[in-house]
Design a protein around this motif. Structure first.
Motif, mmCIF file in Angstrom:
data_model
loop_
_atom_site.group_PDB
_atom_site.id
_atom_site.type_symbol
_atom_site.label_atom_id
_atom_site.label_comp_id
_atom_site.label_asym_id
_atom_site.label_seq_id
_atom_site.Cartn_x
_atom_site.Cartn_y
_atom_site.Cartn_z
ATOM 1 N N TRP A 50 0.944 -1.072 0.112
ATOM 2 C CA TRP A 50 0.113 -0.016 -0.015
ATOM 3 C C TRP A 50 0.885 1.120 -0.076
ATOM 4 C CZ3 TRP A 50 -4.064 -0.670 4.522
ATOM 5 C CH2 TRP A 50 -4.695 -2.029 4.421
ATOM 6 N N ALA A 51 0.598 2.136 -0.590
ATOM 7 C CA ALA A 51 1.069 3.547 -0.818
ATOM 8 C C ALA A 51 0.337 4.291 0.409
ATOM 9 C CB ALA A 51 1.173 4.351 -1.909
ATOM 10 N N VAL A 52 0.944 4.862 1.411
ATOM 11 C CA VAL A 52 0.031 5.465 2.510
ATOM 12 C C VAL A 52 0.837 6.904 2.651
ATOM 13 C CG1 VAL A 52 -0.610 5.273 5.065
ATOM 14 C CG2 VAL A 52 -0.276 3.194 3.692
ATOM 15 N N GLN A 53 -0.308 7.793 2.713
ATOM 16 C CA GLN A 53 0.022 9.336 3.127
ATOM 17 C C GLN A 53 -0.297 9.422 4.683
ATOM 18 O OE1 GLN A 53 -2.698 11.975 1.461
ATOM 19 N NE2 GLN A 53 -1.219 13.706 1.340
ATOM 20 N N TYR A 54 0.646 10.262 5.140
ATOM 21 C CA TYR A 54 0.473 10.661 6.582
ATOM 22 C C TYR A 54 0.413 12.394 6.379
ATOM 23 C CZ TYR A 54 1.752 6.303 8.793
ATOM 24 O OH TYR A 54 1.870 4.922 8.974
ATOM 25 N N LYS A 55 -0.918 13.020 6.555
ATOM 26 C CA LYS A 55 -1.172 14.399 6.441
ATOM 27 C C LYS A 55 -1.040 15.013 7.783
ATOM 28 C CE LYS A 55 -3.969 17.403 3.794
ATOM 29 N NZ LYS A 55 -4.840 17.432 2.662
ATOM 30 N N HIS A 56 -0.233 15.826 7.984
ATOM 31 C CA HIS A 56 -0.008 16.704 9.136
ATOM 32 C C HIS A 56 -0.372 17.857 9.143
ATOM 33 C CE1 HIS A 56 2.736 13.214 10.568
ATOM 34 N NE2 HIS A 56 3.306 13.372 9.407
ATOM 35 N N SER A 57 -1.128 18.607 10.063
ATOM 36 C CA SER A 57 -1.657 19.886 9.961
ATOM 37 C C SER A 57 -0.497 20.905 9.932
ATOM 38 C CB SER A 57 -2.705 20.059 10.844
ATOM 39 O OG SER A 57 -2.381 20.323 11.944
ATOM 40 N N ASN A 58 0.743 20.602 10.688
ATOM 41 C CA ASN A 58 1.686 21.428 10.868
ATOM 42 C C ASN A 58 3.029 21.075 10.270
ATOM 43 O OD1 ASN A 58 2.082 19.297 12.588
ATOM 44 N ND2 ASN A 58 2.588 20.568 14.355
ATOM 45 N N GLY A 59 3.048 20.222 9.183
ATOM 46 C CA GLY A 59 4.281 19.858 8.682
ATOM 47 C C GLY A 59 4.079 19.363 7.213
ATOM 48 N N SER A 60 4.987 18.782 6.680
ATOM 49 C CA SER A 60 4.893 18.051 5.203
ATOM 50 C C SER A 60 3.872 16.944 5.346
ATOM 51 C CB SER A 60 6.318 17.904 4.645
ATOM 52 O OG SER A 60 7.047 18.979 4.699
ATOM 53 N N GLU A 61 3.480 16.602 4.064
ATOM 54 C CA GLU A 61 2.880 15.378 3.977
ATOM 55 C C GLU A 61 4.072 14.253 3.807
ATOM 56 O OE1 GLU A 61 0.819 15.851 0.393
ATOM 57 O OE2 GLU A 61 -0.782 17.067 1.457
ATOM 58 N N GLU A 62 3.759 13.241 4.322
ATOM 59 C CA GLU A 62 4.941 12.078 4.486
ATOM 60 C C GLU A 62 4.406 10.686 3.696
ATOM 61 O OE1 GLU A 62 7.964 10.002 7.839
ATOM 62 O OE2 GLU A 62 5.899 11.382 8.271
ATOM 63 N N TYR A 63 4.903 10.265 2.874
ATOM 64 C CA TYR A 63 4.427 8.871 2.261
ATOM 65 C C TYR A 63 5.319 7.600 2.498
ATOM 66 C CZ TYR A 63 1.690 12.211 -0.347
ATOM 67 O OH TYR A 63 0.917 12.916 -0.838
ATOM 68 N N VAL A 64 4.770 6.521 2.775
ATOM 69 C CA VAL A 64 5.288 5.280 3.179
ATOM 70 C C VAL A 64 4.906 4.242 2.302
ATOM 71 C CG1 VAL A 64 6.006 6.049 5.541
ATOM 72 C CG2 VAL A 64 3.689 4.846 5.068
ATOM 73 N N ILE A 65 5.322 3.003 2.155
ATOM 74 C CA ILE A 65 5.086 1.781 1.683
ATOM 75 C C ILE A 65 4.623 0.898 2.799
ATOM 76 C CG2 ILE A 65 5.598 -0.222 0.166
ATOM 77 C CD1 ILE A 65 4.920 2.323 -1.620
ATOM 78 N N TYR A 66 3.298 0.288 2.869
ATOM 79 C CA TYR A 66 3.211 -0.562 3.896
ATOM 80 C C TYR A 66 2.923 -1.855 3.326
ATOM 81 C CZ TYR A 66 0.151 -2.816 7.357
ATOM 82 O OH TYR A 66 -0.469 -3.475 8.194
#
Length: 125
Positions: A50-66
């Motif tokens: 899975w390609a997963v996005q972590y969206k932070h309200s006070n920082g950059s979006e971060e993407y990981v492979i799960y």
């Protein structure tokens, strides 16, 4: 969230536990005050990766492979790594009731003030 599939619920629980898998883990502000929203952007046909996005309200979006089979994450990239050196204020959701009794949803970012009421200097180190 409510899940009808217990396996999917377990996967999201694992992803929530690993909210700060790569470079953003150095920011104590993110860990303490601001959980990320988790989005599954894409999956392989066999649903193993899975390609997963972590969206932070006070920082950059971060993407990981799960890896759904091994239950592990691997960092992919951070959308704006240059923002990692800044201490950004979190975004808050505000709801405003209108005269016709509808609800407007907006976002508010407050300026952080130091104890002496001076604006904080958030320059990168």
């Amino acid at each position: 969230r409510h899940f009808f599939d217990p396996d999917l619920e377990e996967d999201y629980r694992i992803l929530e536990e690993r909210q700060f898998p790569s470079l953003l883990s150095s920011s104590s502000l993110l860990k303490e005050n601001n959980a990320a929203e988790i989005f599954v952007c894409s999956k392989t046909r066999d649903e193993e990766l899975w390609a997963v996005q972590y969206k932070h309200s006070n920082g950059s979006e971060e993407y990981v492979i799960y890896n759904q089979r091994t239950k592990t994450t691997s960092p992919l990239f951070v959308s704006k790594p240059e923002l990692q050196n800044y201490d950004l204020s979190p975004r808050e959701i505000v709801r405003i009731r209108t005269r016709d009794d509808l609800e407007l949803v907006g976002y508010l970012t407050r300026v952080r003030m130091s104890s002496s009421s001076q604006l904080q200097n958030s320059r990168p180190t």
